[in-house]
Design a protein around this motif. Structure first.
Motif, PDB file in Angstrom:
ATOM      1  N   ARG A 198      47.033  39.702  40.383  1.00  0.00           N
ATOM      2  CA  ARG A 198      48.168  39.923  40.869  1.00  0.00           C
ATOM      3  C   ARG A 198      49.731  40.280  40.261  1.00  0.00           C
ATOM      4  O   ARG A 198      50.788  40.600  40.213  1.00  0.00           O
ATOM      5  CB  ARG A 198      48.708  38.902  41.856  1.00  0.00           C
ATOM      6  CG  ARG A 198      49.500  38.142  42.850  1.00  0.00           C
ATOM      7  CD  ARG A 198      49.220  38.548  43.767  1.00  0.00           C
ATOM      8  NE  ARG A 198      48.097  38.106  44.379  1.00  0.00           N
ATOM      9  CZ  ARG A 198      47.774  38.619  45.965  1.00  0.00           C
ATOM     10  NH1 ARG A 198      49.088  39.728  46.772  1.00  0.00           N
ATOM     11  NH2 ARG A 198      47.276  37.615  46.466  1.00  0.00           N
ATOM     12  N   SER A 199      49.665  40.034  38.973  1.00  0.00           N
ATOM     13  CA  SER A 199      50.724  39.694  37.714  1.00  0.00           C
ATOM     14  C   SER A 199      50.697  41.189  37.737  1.00  0.00           C
ATOM     15  O   SER A 199      51.948  41.619  37.586  1.00  0.00           O
ATOM     16  CB  SER A 199      50.531  39.305  36.548  1.00  0.00           C
ATOM     17  OG  SER A 199      50.146  37.400  37.278  1.00  0.00           O
ATOM     18  N   ALA A 200      49.293  42.164  37.883  1.00  0.00           N
ATOM     19  CA  ALA A 200      49.362  43.076  37.287  1.00  0.00           C
ATOM     20  C   ALA A 200      50.024  44.310  38.825  1.00  0.00           C
ATOM     21  O   ALA A 200      50.347  46.152  38.180  1.00  0.00           O
ATOM     22  CB  ALA A 200      48.173  44.017  36.656  1.00  0.00           C
ATOM     23  N   GLY A 201      50.622  43.637  39.406  1.00  0.00           N
ATOM     24  CA  GLY A 201      50.930  44.591  40.801  1.00  0.00           C
ATOM     25  C   GLY A 201      49.627  45.168  42.022  1.00  0.00           C
ATOM     26  O   GLY A 201      49.827  45.834  42.625  1.00  0.00           O
ATOM     27  N   LEU A 202      48.655  44.717  41.726  1.00  0.00           N
ATOM     28  CA  LEU A 202      47.415  44.709  42.573  1.00  0.00           C
ATOM     29  C   LEU A 202      47.238  44.272  43.741  1.00  0.00           C
ATOM     30  O   LEU A 202      46.342  42.860  43.364  1.00  0.00           O
ATOM     31  CB  LEU A 202      46.316  44.895  41.224  1.00  0.00           C
ATOM     32  CG  LEU A 202      46.607  46.281  40.450  1.00  0.00           C
ATOM     33  CD1 LEU A 202      45.061  46.020  39.475  1.00  0.00           C
ATOM     34  CD2 LEU A 202      46.786  47.160  40.800  1.00  0.00           C
ATOM     35  N   GLY A 203      47.699  43.781  44.178  1.00  0.00           N
ATOM     36  CA  GLY A 203      47.964  42.560  45.449  1.00  0.00           C
ATOM     37  C   GLY A 203      46.830  43.090  46.393  1.00  0.00           C
ATOM     38  O   GLY A 203      46.121  41.586  46.527  1.00  0.00           O
ATOM     39  N   ASN A 204      45.972  44.348  46.780  1.00  0.00           N
ATOM     40  CA  ASN A 204      44.967  44.018  47.399  1.00  0.00           C
ATOM     41  C   ASN A 204      43.936  43.914  46.501  1.00  0.00           C
ATOM     42  O   ASN A 204      43.077  42.836  46.784  1.00  0.00           O
ATOM     43  CB  ASN A 204      45.339  45.560  47.405  1.00  0.00           C
ATOM     44  CG  ASN A 204      46.190  46.176  49.397  1.00  0.00           C
ATOM     45  OD1 ASN A 204      46.047  45.187  49.978  1.00  0.00           O
ATOM     46  ND2 ASN A 204      46.717  47.551  49.167  1.00  0.00           N
ATOM     47  N   LEU A 205      43.722  44.088  45.063  1.00  0.00           N
ATOM     48  CA  LEU A 205      42.489  44.022  44.608  1.00  0.00           C
ATOM     49  C   LEU A 205      42.945  41.982  44.335  1.00  0.00           C
ATOM     50  O   LEU A 205      41.408  41.715  44.617  1.00  0.00           O
ATOM     51  CB  LEU A 205      42.767  44.320  43.321  1.00  0.00           C
ATOM     52  CG  LEU A 205      41.257  44.484  42.568  1.00  0.00           C
ATOM     53  CD1 LEU A 205      40.255  45.009  43.240  1.00  0.00           C
ATOM     54  CD2 LEU A 205      41.527  45.205  41.346  1.00  0.00           C
ATOM     55  N   ALA A 206      43.890  41.989  43.913  1.00  0.00           N
ATOM     56  CA  ALA A 206      43.967  40.566  44.427  1.00  0.00           C
ATOM     57  C   ALA A 206      43.470  39.412  45.402  1.00  0.00           C
ATOM     58  O   ALA A 206      42.792  38.373  45.282  1.00  0.00           O
ATOM     59  CB  ALA A 206      45.121  39.525  43.939  1.00  0.00           C
ATOM     60  N   ASP A 207      43.746  40.666  46.365  1.00  0.00           N
ATOM     61  CA  ASP A 207      43.041  39.505  47.677  1.00  0.00           C
ATOM     62  C   ASP A 207      41.623  39.723  48.127  1.00  0.00           C
ATOM     63  O   ASP A 207      40.815  38.697  49.186  1.00  0.00           O
ATOM     64  CB  ASP A 207      43.928  39.976  48.661  1.00  0.00           C
ATOM     65  CG  ASP A 207      45.335  39.966  49.038  1.00  0.00           C
ATOM     66  OD1 ASP A 207      45.454  38.924  48.482  1.00  0.00           O
ATOM     67  OD2 ASP A 207      46.177  40.719  49.873  1.00  0.00           O
ATOM     68  N   LEU A 208      41.368  40.630  47.313  1.00  0.00           N
ATOM     69  CA  LEU A 208      40.143  40.477  47.266  1.00  0.00           C
ATOM     70  C   LEU A 208      39.077  39.806  46.768  1.00  0.00           C
ATOM     71  O   LEU A 208      38.112  39.253  46.942  1.00  0.00           O
ATOM     72  CB  LEU A 208      39.327  42.536  47.095  1.00  0.00           C
ATOM     73  CG  LEU A 208      37.982  42.903  47.256  1.00  0.00           C
ATOM     74  CD1 LEU A 208      37.458  42.822  48.285  1.00  0.00           C
ATOM     75  CD2 LEU A 208      37.548  44.101  46.339  1.00  0.00           C
ATOM     76  N   ALA A 209      39.602  39.449  45.417  1.00  0.00           N
ATOM     77  CA  ALA A 209      38.878  39.342  44.481  1.00  0.00           C
ATOM     78  C   ALA A 209      39.189  37.494  45.417  1.00  0.00           C
ATOM     79  O   ALA A 209      37.891  36.354  45.001  1.00  0.00           O
ATOM     80  CB  ALA A 209      39.823  39.122  43.505  1.00  0.00           C
ATOM     81  N   LEU A 210      40.397  36.222  46.198  1.00  0.00           N
ATOM     82  CA  LEU A 210      40.280  35.346  46.511  1.00  0.00           C
ATOM     83  C   LEU A 210      39.442  35.031  48.261  1.00  0.00           C
ATOM     84  O   LEU A 210      39.143  34.570  47.976  1.00  0.00           O
ATOM     85  CB  LEU A 210      41.622  35.393  47.202  1.00  0.00           C
ATOM     86  CG  LEU A 210      42.663  34.754  46.247  1.00  0.00           C
ATOM     87  CD1 LEU A 210      43.971  34.309  47.141  1.00  0.00           C
ATOM     88  CD2 LEU A 210      42.441  33.987  45.382  1.00  0.00           C
ATOM     89  N   MET A 211      38.730  36.573  48.735  1.00  0.00           N
ATOM     90  CA  MET A 211      38.168  36.291  49.403  1.00  0.00           C
ATOM     91  C   MET A 211      36.445  36.599  49.118  1.00  0.00           C
ATOM     92  O   MET A 211      35.814  35.416  49.773  1.00  0.00           O
ATOM     93  CB  MET A 211      37.777  38.103  49.787  1.00  0.00           C
ATOM     94  CG  MET A 211      39.040  38.136  50.979  1.00  0.00           C
ATOM     95  SD  MET A 211      39.012  39.892  51.801  1.00  0.00           S
ATOM     96  CE  MET A 211      40.786  40.214  52.491  1.00  0.00           C
ATOM     97  N   PHE A 212      36.744  36.943  47.807  1.00  0.00           N
ATOM     98  CA  PHE A 212      34.951  36.455  46.836  1.00  0.00           C
ATOM     99  C   PHE A 212      35.142  35.065  47.383  1.00  0.00           C
ATOM    100  O   PHE A 212      33.375  34.443  47.180  1.00  0.00           O
ATOM    101  CB  PHE A 212      35.517  37.558  45.641  1.00  0.00           C
ATOM    102  CG  PHE A 212      34.034  37.498  45.158  1.00  0.00           C
ATOM    103  CD1 PHE A 212      32.678  36.410  45.528  1.00  0.00           C
ATOM    104  CD2 PHE A 212      33.830  38.450  43.281  1.00  0.00           C
ATOM    105  CE1 PHE A 212      31.494  37.486  44.547  1.00  0.00           C
ATOM    106  CE2 PHE A 212      32.765  38.742  42.851  1.00  0.00           C
ATOM    107  CZ  PHE A 212      32.029  38.150  43.525  1.00  0.00           C
ATOM    108  N   ALA A 213      36.108  34.847  46.281  1.00  0.00           N
ATOM    109  CA  ALA A 213      35.703  33.393  46.032  1.00  0.00           C
ATOM    110  C   ALA A 213      35.316  32.540  46.757  1.00  0.00           C
ATOM    111  O   ALA A 213      34.862  31.359  47.372  1.00  0.00           O
ATOM    112  CB  ALA A 213      37.529  32.572  45.532  1.00  0.00           C
ATOM    113  N   ALA A 214      35.983  32.775  48.289  1.00  0.00           N
ATOM    114  CA  ALA A 214      35.751  32.270  49.310  1.00  0.00           C
ATOM    115  C   ALA A 214      34.419  32.128  49.931  1.00  0.00           C
ATOM    116  O   ALA A 214      34.221  30.855  50.683  1.00  0.00           O
ATOM    117  CB  ALA A 214      37.105  32.475  50.454  1.00  0.00           C
ATOM    118  N   GLY A 215      33.698  32.875  49.953  1.00  0.00           N
ATOM    119  CA  GLY A 215      32.947  33.400  49.624  1.00  0.00           C
ATOM    120  C   GLY A 215      31.559  32.457  48.632  1.00  0.00           C
ATOM    121  O   GLY A 215      30.664  31.696  49.466  1.00  0.00           O
TER     122      GLY A 215
END
Length: 377
Positions: free
Chosen positions: A185-202
Motif C-alpha cells: 500500500r505504501s508503494a502504491g500497489l493497492g491491488n497487491l495490498a488487497d490480495l495480501a489481505l485476502m490471503f491473511a483472511a484465508g
C-alpha cells in the motif's frame, strides 16, 4: 461501494478456510489416514499430547483458490501462475502429512521445482539484492534465479520448522502477509495490498481452529505452501515497486528465516544432518521454560498455546519495523542486524537459564509426589 465488497470477499475466504478445517476434523473420525500418525507422538520434535489431523493445509489451499476467484484483475494472472506452480510443493507436503513418507530432501526439491515453474512461466525472479552497488547483478539470471530459489524454497522450509506449537506458524504468516500488505500500500500497489489481505483472511480461517486447542495442525502441505507464497509475494512487491528494499521484506518474515539459519548452524556445529529434526528451536525452549517455571510438564495443553502468546511480540516487532522502513535500505539492513544479534544472543543465553531451572523443577516434582502420597494414605 468497493470497500464493502472487499470486506465481503475477506469474510467468504475466511469462512471457506474455516469450513474446510471443520470438514477435515469430522472426516478424520471416519478415515484413519486423516487422523494423524502415531509416530508423530514419539517424534523428537513433538510438542503435543494426542494424535491430531495434519491436513490444515487443505483449508489453506481452499482459501487460496477462493482468493484467486476474488483477486483484482490486475494481479490475477501473476497470482494464478504462483498458485498453480505451488501444486508440486503442496502435493509433496500433503503426501507426507497422509503418511506416505516423502523425505525432507524431496519436499525441498518440490519447492525448488515449484519456484522454477514460476520463473519459467512468469518470467520473474528476485529483482534486487538490497545492496546498491550489487543490485544490477540480480538482473542476470545466473545470479537472480539461484537467489530466488534460495529465498522461496528456504522460506517454505522455514515455516515448516516453526510449525511446532499451536498457532505459531499461522500467526507468523498472518503477521508477515499483513505487513507485506502495508508495504504494498505504501508503494502504491493497492491491488497487491488487497490480495495480501485476502490471503491473511484465508490463514485466519485456519488459525481460529488451530489456536489455542490444536484441533487440527497446519501440516507440511500448509506450512510449505504458506512459506512459498509469502516468498513470492515479497518478490512480486519488489518487482513492481523498485523503491521497496528486500531488507524490509525480509524483516516481515524474520522469525522463520532466523530460526532456519540458526537450525542449520546448530546442526552443522553438532555434525548432524541439516534436515535432522531436534528439540532446540526457540519455541521448544520457550515451552520448556514455561513448564519449568510455572506449569509442569503434565500441563502441555496450556504451555503449548501459551508459547505462541509469549513469542508474539518478538514476531511482530521486526515485521512492524520492516513496514516503517520499507523504502530505507540502510536503516532496514541495520534493523536486520540488530534483530539478528538479539535473536542469537537471547537463544544462547537461554541454555544456562534452563539448566538453573531444572533443579527447581525436580524439587517441585518431589514435593508434589509427597503431597499426593499423603492424600493416598
Amino acid at each position: 461501494m468497493e470497500q464493502p465488497n472487499f470486506m465481503w470477499h475477506e469474510l467468504v475466504i475466511t469462512n471457506a478456510s474455516f469450513l474446510v478445517c471443520f470438514a477435515m476434523v469430522i472426516a478424520a473420525r471416519h478415515w484413519p489416514r486423516l487422523a494423524g500418525r502415531p509416530a508423530d507422538m514419539s517424534a523428537v520434535q513433538s510438542a503435543h499430547t494426542r494424535m491430531t489431523p495434519r491436513t490444515g493445509g487443505v483449508s489453506i489451499l481452499a482459501a487460496l483458490l477462493a482468493v484467486l476467484y476474488f483477486a483484482p484483475r490486475e494481479v490475477k494472472t501473476t497470482y494464478a501462475c504462483i498458485l498453480f506452480s505451488s501444486c508440486f510443493v503442496f502435493v509433496a507436503g500433503l503426501l507426507e502429512d497422509l503418511g506416505f513418507g516423502v523425505s525432507p530432501r524431496n519436499r525441498l526439491l518440490a519447492a525448488i521445482f515449484s519456484s522454477l515453474a514460476v520463473i519459467g512461466v512468469g518470467k520473474i525472479w528476485l529483482p534486487q539484492l538490497g545492496i546498491p552497488p550489487l543490485d544490477h547483478l540480480a538482473s542476470l539470471w545466473l545470479v537472480g534465479v539461484p537467489l530466488t530459489l534460495l529465498v522461496t524454497a528456504g522460506l517454505a522450509n522455514g515455516f515448516n520448522l516453526i510449525d511446532g506449537v499451536n498457532g505459531l506458524a499461522g500467526f507468523t504468516a498472518i503477521t508477515a502477509v499483513v505487513s507485506m500488505s502495508f508495504i504494498a500500500r505504501s508503494a502504491g500497489l493497492g491491488n497487491l495490498a488487497d490480495l495480501a489481505l485476502m490471503f491473511a483472511a484465508g490463514i485466519f480461517g485456519f488459525w481460529i481452529v488451530n489456536y489455542p486447542s490444536g484441533v487440527i495442525f497446519l501440516g507440511d502441505a500448509g506450512a510449505y505452501i504458506l512459506g512459498f507464497l509469502l516468498g513470492w509475494l515479497g518478490i512480486v512487491i519488489l518487482v513492481q515497486a523498485p523503491a521497496a528494499t528486500p531488507w524490509a521484506l525480509l524483516l516481515t518474515v524474520f522469525w522463520p528465516v532466523a530460526d532456519t539459519v540458526l537450525a542449520i548452524y546448530r546442526r552443522r556445529s553438532r555434525k548432524q544432518a541439516k534436515m535432522q529434526p531436534d528439540r532446540l528451536h526457540v519455541h521448544q525452549l520457550m515451552m520448556r521454560a514455561l513448564e519449568l517455571l510455572w506449569l509442569g510438564r503434565e500441563r502441555r495443553n496450556i504451555s503449548n498455546p501459551l508459547t505462541t502468546l509469549a513469542l508474539a511480540p518478538k514476531i511482530v516487532a521486526p515485521a512492524a519495523v520492516g513496514v516503517l522502513l520499507w523504502n530505507q535500505p540502510l536503516y532496514a539492513f541495520i534493523a536486520m542486524v540488530l534483530f539478528s544479534a538479539l535473536f542469537v544472543s537471547s537463544y544462547f543465553m537461554a541454555f544456562p537459564a534452563l539448566r538453573k531451572l531444572l533443579p527447581r523443577m525436580e524439587r517441585r516434582r518431589e514435593r508434589r509426589q509427597v503431597i499426593e502420597a499423603g492424600r493416598n494414605v
